[in-house]
Design a protein around this motif. Structure first.
Motif, PDB file in Angstrom:
ATOM      1  N   ASP A 120       0.655  -1.493   0.336  1.00 33.91           N
ATOM      2  CA  ASP A 120       0.025  -0.503   0.012  1.00 33.91           C
ATOM      3  C   ASP A 120       0.773   1.255   0.283  1.00 33.91           C
ATOM      4  O   ASP A 120       1.096   1.522   0.611  1.00 33.91           O
ATOM      5  N   SER A 121       1.705   1.761  -1.103  1.00 33.46           N
ATOM      6  CA  SER A 121       2.758   3.053  -1.051  1.00 33.46           C
ATOM      7  C   SER A 121       2.736   3.676  -2.419  1.00 33.46           C
ATOM      8  O   SER A 121       3.200   4.842  -2.358  1.00 33.46           O
ATOM      9  N   GLY A 122       1.386   2.683  -2.841  1.00 34.42           N
ATOM     10  CA  GLY A 122       1.439   3.948  -3.556  1.00 34.42           C
ATOM     11  C   GLY A 122       2.659   4.318  -5.344  1.00 34.42           C
ATOM     12  O   GLY A 122       2.199   4.327  -6.415  1.00 34.42           O
TER      13      GLY A 122
ATOM     14  N   ARG B 265       7.601  -0.962  -5.658  1.00 37.14           N
ATOM     15  CA  ARG B 265       7.300  -1.659  -4.606  1.00 37.14           C
ATOM     16  C   ARG B 265       6.237  -2.581  -4.150  1.00 37.14           C
ATOM     17  O   ARG B 265       6.671  -3.620  -3.908  1.00 37.14           O
ATOM     18  N   TYR B 266       5.254  -2.450  -5.096  1.00 42.88           N
ATOM     19  CA  TYR B 266       4.076  -3.466  -4.531  1.00 42.88           C
ATOM     20  C   TYR B 266       4.840  -5.017  -5.392  1.00 42.88           C
ATOM     21  O   TYR B 266       4.194  -5.676  -4.310  1.00 42.88           O
TER      22      TYR B 266
ATOM     23  N   SER C  29      -3.659  -6.747  -1.253  1.00 37.65           N
ATOM     24  CA  SER C  29      -4.480  -6.275  -0.933  1.00 37.65           C
ATOM     25  C   SER C  29      -5.130  -6.500   0.076  1.00 37.65           C
ATOM     26  O   SER C  29      -6.567  -5.740   0.153  1.00 37.65           O
ATOM     27  N   ARG C  30      -5.148  -7.570   0.419  1.00 35.29           N
ATOM     28  CA  ARG C  30      -6.596  -7.549   1.411  1.00 35.29           C
ATOM     29  C   ARG C  30      -7.793  -8.077   1.512  1.00 35.29           C
ATOM     30  O   ARG C  30      -8.495  -7.959   1.150  1.00 35.29           O
TER      31      ARG C  30
ATOM     32  N   SER D 136      -6.409  -2.775  -5.653  1.00 33.36           N
ATOM     33  CA  SER D 136      -4.443  -2.939  -6.360  1.00 33.36           C
ATOM     34  C   SER D 136      -4.340  -1.508  -6.681  1.00 33.36           C
ATOM     35  O   SER D 136      -4.095  -1.281  -6.648  1.00 33.36           O
ATOM     36  N   ASN D 137      -5.933  -1.598  -7.505  1.00 32.75           N
ATOM     37  CA  ASN D 137      -5.399   0.670  -8.604  1.00 32.75           C
ATOM     38  C   ASN D 137      -5.253   1.174  -7.807  1.00 32.75           C
ATOM     39  O   ASN D 137      -3.940   1.802  -7.921  1.00 32.75           O
ATOM     40  N   LEU D 138      -5.978   1.279  -6.610  1.00 33.36           N
ATOM     41  CA  LEU D 138      -5.775   2.077  -5.466  1.00 33.36           C
ATOM     42  C   LEU D 138      -4.312   1.912  -4.634  1.00 33.36           C
ATOM     43  O   LEU D 138      -3.815   3.338  -5.073  1.00 33.36           O
TER      44      LEU D 138
END
Length: 371
Positions: free
Chosen positions: A58-60, A64-65, A311-312, A274-276
């Protein structure tokens, strides 16, 4: 009505086209497999490890994802581990009401301990088959196919495409490219797409997530993709006006590429949560995510999860957020489910059977409960 629908979402039949096998492990499984191979993970219990994956992802940043996969891939290097992960994925999806799924993964990432590419595909299929049998014993019907993926940056595209085609009658339903999108376009190995077309083999391409319109254009024109993994950045070729039509919808003007994608009903495998996380769109909430507008504009939109661990999320979670945050109705959910079913990489008669025997009856049952 919204609360009633949310309560019934787990009962809806679901079709999942974009779900990464190495992004859907159970945290406890990561811990146990890591212990077996001596791989160090960032947390010592399942709850803490699950939270770490979400926080890290959740880093944008898509880069990193993707780093979170270092841990899941590290523990998926033996036939037993691959089969276990695949089996558990099938069971978890079936428990969520998924009746058809395609699990995408990159065999080339699972040969670090000496496995042949063919052995990895066979191990995953063994796990899928076992999961389907166990789900059936629990009264759950699910069909699962493999989407074999080549990593953009490692240049093994032709080899992996040939692997996928070789196993087309043994569980593999399509081909994909994934990994760093920006800088590694489909034109990097242009000949592969002719090979796949000559083999009449289905193709989906990650595009329109970390790169924009040029990436999408290459995917659909050079790659001849039947579907786009994410594809949400097609909105960059759409101008949204301040005025509204007679139905209260904001007027929009499509550019030539957006027209092409919509006219040809190239399916967008959209993964809102995921996109967020990866900042694939300028939206910061599910309510503002372009999935709703794209669907309203009659693009072929299929709802997906991408990576359930990072993304839980689940299909029920994605649907619930769209209902509660974006105002979706059961008709909207049925629309994306039907689109996904008709876009599945199986033959037309198999799609028809999926729709007629599982999706329509399931939705009719829930609709009756809502009355």
């Amino acid at each position: 009505m919204t609360h009633a629908l949310v309560d019934l979402i787990p009962d809806l039949p679901k079709v999942l086209l974009h779900d990464h096998l190495d992004g859907g492990l159970r945290p406890q499984t990561v811990l146990e497999l890591a212990d077996e191979v001596g791989h160090e993970v960032p947390a010592g219990d399942a709850d803490a490890l699950g939270a770490w994956f979400v926080e890290a992802a959740d880093s944008g940043s898509l880069v990193r994802y993707l780093e979170t996969f270092d841990h899941t891939i590290a523990v998926m290097q033996t036939p037993e581990a691959l089969a276990r992960v695949a089996r558990e994925a099938v069971l978890d999806l079936a428990a969520d009401g998924v009746v058809y799924a395609e699990q995408r993964w990159a065999p080339e990432q699972h040969v670090q301990r000496g496995l042949a590419l063919e052995a990895t595909v066979e191990a995953v299929q063994a796990g899928i088959d076992e999961g389907i049998r166990e789900a059936a014993a629990r009264g759950q019907t699910i069909r699962v196919g493999q989407l074999v993926t080549a990593m953009r940056h490692t240049d093994r595209w032709q080899e992996i495409a040939e692997l996928a085609v070789a196993y087309r009658d043994r569980g593999v339903v399509g081909f994909d490219i994934a990994g760093p999108e920006d800088g590694f376009p489909p034109s990097r190995h242009a000949g592969i797409w002719r090979f796949l077309a000559e083999q009449n083999f289905p193709v989906t391409v990650h595009a329109g997530e970390a790169a924009g319109l040029d990436s999408i254009a290459q995917a659909v024109h050079l790659g001849q993709a039947d579907r786009l993994g994410h594809g949400v950045r097609i909105v960059e070729d759409i101008t949204f006006h301040e005025s509204f039509d007679d139905d209260g919808e904001r007027l929009a003007e499509l550019g030539p590429l957006a027209h092409w994608v919509r006219d040809h009903q190239i399916t967008l495998e959209v993964c809102p949560v995921s996109n967020l996380q990866t900042a694939a769109t300028t939206a910061t909430t599910v309510a503002d995510h372009p999935i709703t507008r794209l669907k309203e504009l009659d693009f072929a939109v299929a709802l997906s999860t991408d990576n359930r661990l990072m993304s839980r999320t689940s299909m029920s979670h994605e649907m619930t957020r769209l209902v509660t945050e974006a105002g979706w109705t059961i008709d909207d959910l049925a629309d994306v489910t039907m689109t996904a079913a008709w876009s599945a990489f199986v033959h037309h008669d198999e799609r028809r059977e999926l729709v007629d025997e599982l999706i329509l009856p399931g939705y009719q049952k829930v609709e009756g409960a809502l009355r």
